[in-house]
Design an enzyme around this catalytic site. Sequence first.
Site, short mmCIF file in Angstrom:
data_model
loop_
_atom_site.label_atom_id
_atom_site.label_comp_id
_atom_site.label_asym_id
_atom_site.label_seq_id
_atom_site.Cartn_x
_atom_site.Cartn_y
_atom_site.Cartn_z
N GLU A 35 0.83 -1.21 0.00
CA GLU A 35 0.00 0.00 0.00
C GLU A 35 0.86 1.26 0.00
O GLU A 35 2.09 1.16 0.08
CB GLU A 35 -0.95 -0.01 1.20
N CYS A 58 24.25 46.39 -1.41
CA CYS A 58 23.01 45.79 -1.92
C CYS A 58 23.02 45.82 -3.45
O CYS A 58 23.27 46.88 -4.03
CB CYS A 58 21.81 46.56 -1.37
S1 IVH Z 1 1.54 0.71 9.09
C1 IVH Z 1 3.95 -0.72 12.72
N1 IVH Z 1 0.87 1.72 6.82
O1 IVH Z 1 4.85 5.40 8.37
C2 IVH Z 1 3.59 0.58 12.20
N2 IVH Z 1 2.21 3.04 8.25
O2 IVH Z 1 7.61 5.05 9.12
C3 IVH Z 1 2.32 0.46 11.48
N3 IVH Z 1 2.72 5.26 7.36
O3 IVH Z 1 4.34 5.37 11.82
C4 IVH Z 1 2.24 1.46 10.47
N4 IVH Z 1 1.63 5.04 5.48
O4 IVH Z 1 2.89 6.96 10.38
C5 IVH Z 1 1.54 1.91 7.95
N5 IVH Z 1 0.15 2.47 4.76
C6 IVH Z 1 0.81 2.68 5.89
C7 IVH Z 1 1.49 3.90 6.16
C8 IVH Z 1 2.18 4.02 7.35
C9 IVH Z 1 2.35 5.86 6.23
C10 IVH Z 1 3.55 5.90 8.41
C11 IVH Z 1 3.07 5.68 9.82
C12 IVH Z 1 4.21 5.01 10.50
C13 IVH Z 1 5.36 5.45 9.66
C14 IVH Z 1 6.55 4.56 9.82
#
Ligand code: IVH
Length: 668
Positions: free
Chosen positions: A116, A411
Amino acid sequence: MTYRKIKDQKDYINLVLELIEHDKHYYLEAKPVISDYEYDQLIKELQVFEKENSDLIHPNSPTLRIGEVLTQGFKHLAHLSPMMSLANAYSKDELKDFLKRIYKLLEKEDVKFCSELKMDGTAISIRYEKGHLTKALTRGNGKIGDDVTTNIKTIKTLPLKLHGKNIPGLIEVRGEVFMHKNIFKKLNENRENEGLDVFANPRNAAAGSLKLLDPKEVSKRHLDVICYGIANAEEFVLSQFEMHGFLKGFGLPISSEKHFKLCKNLDDILSFANKIEHLREKLSFEIDGIVIKVDDVKNHKSLGFTGKSPRYAVAYKFAAEQAITTIKDITIQIGRTGILTPVAELEPVFLAGSTISRATLHNIDEIQRKDIRITDAVVIEKGGDVIPKVVSVDFTKRKKQAIKFEMPKKCPICSSDVINIKGEVAHRCTNLSCKGQNLRSLIYFAAKNAMDIEHLGAKVMQTLLEMGFVSKPSDIYLLNEEMLSKVEGFKEKSIKNLLNSIEKSKKCPFSRFIMALGIKYVGSETADLLAAHAKDIKKLQKITKEELLNIEGIGDIAASSIIEYFEDQNNLDEIDKLLSLGVSPKKPKETKKDPLFFNKSFVLTGSLEKYTRSQAQNLIKERGGKTSSSVSKNTDYVLVGSEPGSKFDKAKKLGIKTLMEDEFSAML
Ligand code: IVH
């Protein structure tokens, strides 16, 4: 690059301290100074050293905790289950290693993955109880987060009540709060006009906005959110892929169906990554990679964790978009307040959807730190940032005749002396009537959040200045048909349009008129406060510093600058000229005069149950009362919430009437 080997304990501690500083820049100030990639490399360095020297691990090592520092001003609450971070993979090989590890741990290769988007925003956990949104917390330290519930509720795409059937009694949804690129662009344009610092990228803008103390201001930032996870997911769904549909069923905002995919193997994942990388430019929001998650949710817990990240997922990060070009010249741009900014004039190069021919070099320190010289071959980068930046110099290509850049002593626009104020990095032009500054101030005066004179943008203003038709704001109101007909490209219709909008601007709201004056450190929020307090410009001109400091929200720096501005006779003359030419700012609406509140001065301390601080302040102001940040003998009431501060003690000492929250409610 900052990657280096740790030789001894001293090196190690220095790196720990350096990373703590970087955490502060990133999480607290939302102003990182190194890239995520550089940060990760340094963390890896620490991890290698700590593995071999476990007895030396520093109690504050950034490897032991999860990022964010909690912000003051918010309540701190615990998450139902910890909010973790993701491990990063920067290459195909690192991605391969991730898959191999999973196959080994699960003892099979028939594993599906849900790929994703990796949204580039700030993590949020949203709790719904019996279908109602009851709490929203930032990640904080992973276990405890900042309670930003009121701010989250400003996000229009997020339901306050879940729709559909089989609504769980309690569910904590995880997602990312972000800002769309177009909103970000507008926000920065406005901030630039107001003389405020611009945000480096939409991620910082989203994180900064979410932590504003006034939800009204947050709602003006038009944040958005995408949900991609659930705490203790195995209690709700079987697969990550299904989870998106499950969340959507409740009316929660999720990624578009085109933006997540069930993948069977590495090739599937790589082709999804490739597709998304090509799509990236066209998305309305920023992403910094893709996230690959084991699809079968029951494996998530069993796969366990390493340090701060779960093993079931990895972030496959896209490299920041870079290009190589040469610096043809370094020129100077003059800002409204006379600051000289060095700008790299580049050999035009195509990068991430547009041709780049200029990049800001910020200031001389930056140029010296990176050792940038004219004729150098440089790497430029356009991450989420607005303006491309020069990342590094390719020293192997440096020409013998490469010219070192020095800040001009005079300037380049008006030839006046340039000074470098002690303690400031910036160089300034000393001539207050410098044409360069002059143009910027005029543009600022006519801008949307000031006098809002339509059809009078930067280009037209520059022409009018060059033709000698305007040199100060009041000249705008002396423009006529005859003058404008001499301007190239101006025809009957454009002349009429401009004159109409100049006329219309005469009745601008008082707060925007204050903005237009361009007083240093007076942005739109301060201008609103001043307008509400002083009602008209003549009263404002006579305001004292003490009175200013009594207005909640105005600090010492702004107060001094306002006083200094009105002490300058030239400014007073210019204001008189504007008024005599018909500029008559609209007074703010009269407040309802409630005798219990009218002219009474309130100070708030501690946290209230029923109202946020700004709600309480507005309720007071609406009724004709005033609020102030400090208790003095002029204070009429001190409104006391739970855990009051020293203001409560001072009130008791001075014998000032204190109000408990229910007494205050009764007064209302
Ligand atoms: S899953 C175990 N899914 O990326 C952490 N995180 O670098 C579960 N993020 O803290 C996060 N898109 O803020 C997940 N599709 C996505 C995401 C995503 C952005 C961010 C999130 C996380 C950070 C980690």
